[in-house]
Structure formats: C-alpha cells, structure tokens
Write a protein that holds these residues in place. Structure first.
Motif, PDB file in Angstrom:
ATOM      1  N   MET A   1       0.843  -1.180   0.000  1.00  0.00           N
ATOM      2  CA  MET A   1       0.000   0.000   0.000  1.00  0.00           C
ATOM      3  C   MET A   1       0.887   1.241   0.000  1.00  0.00           C
ATOM      4  N   GLU A   2       0.513   2.189  -0.791  1.00  0.00           N
ATOM      5  CA  GLU A   2       1.307   3.406  -0.948  1.00  0.00           C
ATOM      6  C   GLU A   2       0.981   4.405   0.150  1.00  0.00           C
ATOM      7  N   ASN A   3       2.012   5.082   0.619  1.00  0.00           N
ATOM      8  CA  ASN A   3       1.833   6.128   1.619  1.00  0.00           C
ATOM      9  C   ASN A   3       1.368   7.395   0.906  1.00  0.00           C
ATOM     10  N   ILE A   4       0.175   7.892   1.261  1.00  0.00           N
ATOM     11  CA  ILE A   4      -0.360   9.073   0.568  1.00  0.00           C
ATOM     12  C   ILE A   4       0.220  10.372   1.109  1.00  0.00           C
ATOM     13  N   PHE A   5       0.840  10.334   2.269  1.00  0.00           N
ATOM     14  CA  PHE A   5       1.427  11.532   2.850  1.00  0.00           C
ATOM     15  C   PHE A   5       2.929  11.518   2.620  1.00  0.00           C
ATOM     16  N   ASN A   6       3.356  11.782   1.402  1.00  0.00           N
ATOM     17  CA  ASN A   6       4.786  11.867   1.123  1.00  0.00           C
ATOM     18  C   ASN A   6       5.155  13.307   0.802  1.00  0.00           C
ATOM     19  N   SER A   7       6.425  13.546   0.648  1.00  0.00           N
ATOM     20  CA  SER A   7       6.901  14.920   0.452  1.00  0.00           C
ATOM     21  C   SER A   7       6.444  15.515  -0.878  1.00  0.00           C
ATOM     22  N   ASP A   8       6.094  14.676  -1.840  1.00  0.00           N
ATOM     23  CA  ASP A   8       5.668  15.189  -3.138  1.00  0.00           C
ATOM     24  C   ASP A   8       4.290  15.855  -3.085  1.00  0.00           C
ATOM     25  N   ASN A   9       3.375  15.268  -2.347  1.00  0.00           N
ATOM     26  CA  ASN A   9       2.024  15.824  -2.337  1.00  0.00           C
ATOM     27  C   ASN A   9       1.647  16.486  -1.020  1.00  0.00           C
ATOM     28  N   LEU A  10       2.596  16.700  -0.136  1.00  0.00           N
ATOM     29  CA  LEU A  10       2.300  17.333   1.146  1.00  0.00           C
ATOM     30  C   LEU A  10       1.839  18.779   0.965  1.00  0.00           C
ATOM     31  N   GLU A  11       2.426  19.495   0.031  1.00  0.00           N
ATOM     32  CA  GLU A  11       2.018  20.878  -0.239  1.00  0.00           C
ATOM     33  C   GLU A  11       0.604  20.927  -0.809  1.00  0.00           C
ATOM     34  N   ASP A  12       0.256  19.954  -1.665  1.00  0.00           N
ATOM     35  CA  ASP A  12      -1.104  19.904  -2.210  1.00  0.00           C
ATOM     36  C   ASP A  12      -2.129  19.655  -1.119  1.00  0.00           C
TER      37      ASP A  12
END
Length: 91
Positions: A1-12
């Motif tokens: 399962m993928e972690n949805i809170f990563n550094s790529d989408n944290l700003e979004d």
C-alpha cells in the motif's frame, strides 16, 4: 500500500485543507473542538475509552487550527480599531 502523505504531495494536501477551512469562522471551529472534547470526556466516562481517546486526540489539532484562525480575526479587529482611533485623532 502506498503512503499518501509523502513529500511530493504534502504541499497539495496543505493547500487543500487551507482552502476548505478558509470559509469557516474561527469561533465555529473552536466551538466544534470544545464539543469534541466534551464528547470525548462523555465517552470515557461511559466506558467507551477507545472511542473517547480517538476523538480526544482529534480535537487537539482542531483547537490549534481554531486558535490560529481566531488569532487572525482578533489581530485584524485590533488593527481596524487602532486605525479608526487614528482617524478620529487626526480630525
């Protein structure tokens, strides 16, 4: 399962939350947080300790958000009062 809170989408995620909360007054958020604390206390007293703990833990960030928004409201109100006093003193 993928972690949805990563550094790529944290700003979004941050901008999404800010956009959703921008229309809600700080007083209403604080009232909701106090209600969540009261509900948590009630659940703990009635023996539903796990549910009370979860709701109590969620209410703490809500209080922080409400206080930050309410602080902004108080600051703008104080600035408008000081500006109106300045205008009244110059006339």
């Amino acid at each position: 399962m993928e972690n949805i809170f990563n550094s790529d989408n944290l700003e979004d995620i941050k901008t999404l939350i800010e956009n959703k909360l921008s229309d809600i007054p700080g007083e209403l958020i604080l009232c909701g947080a106090v209600g969540a604390l009261l509900l948590s206390s009630y659940l703990n007293k009635t023996g539903h300790t796990q549910a009370g703990s979860v709701i109590g833990k969620l209410s703490i960030p809500i209080i922080g958000i409400g206080l930050a928004k309410y602080q902004d409201v108080l600051k703008s109100a104080a600035e408008s009062i000081s500006e109106s006093e300045f205008v009244a003193d110059t006339q």
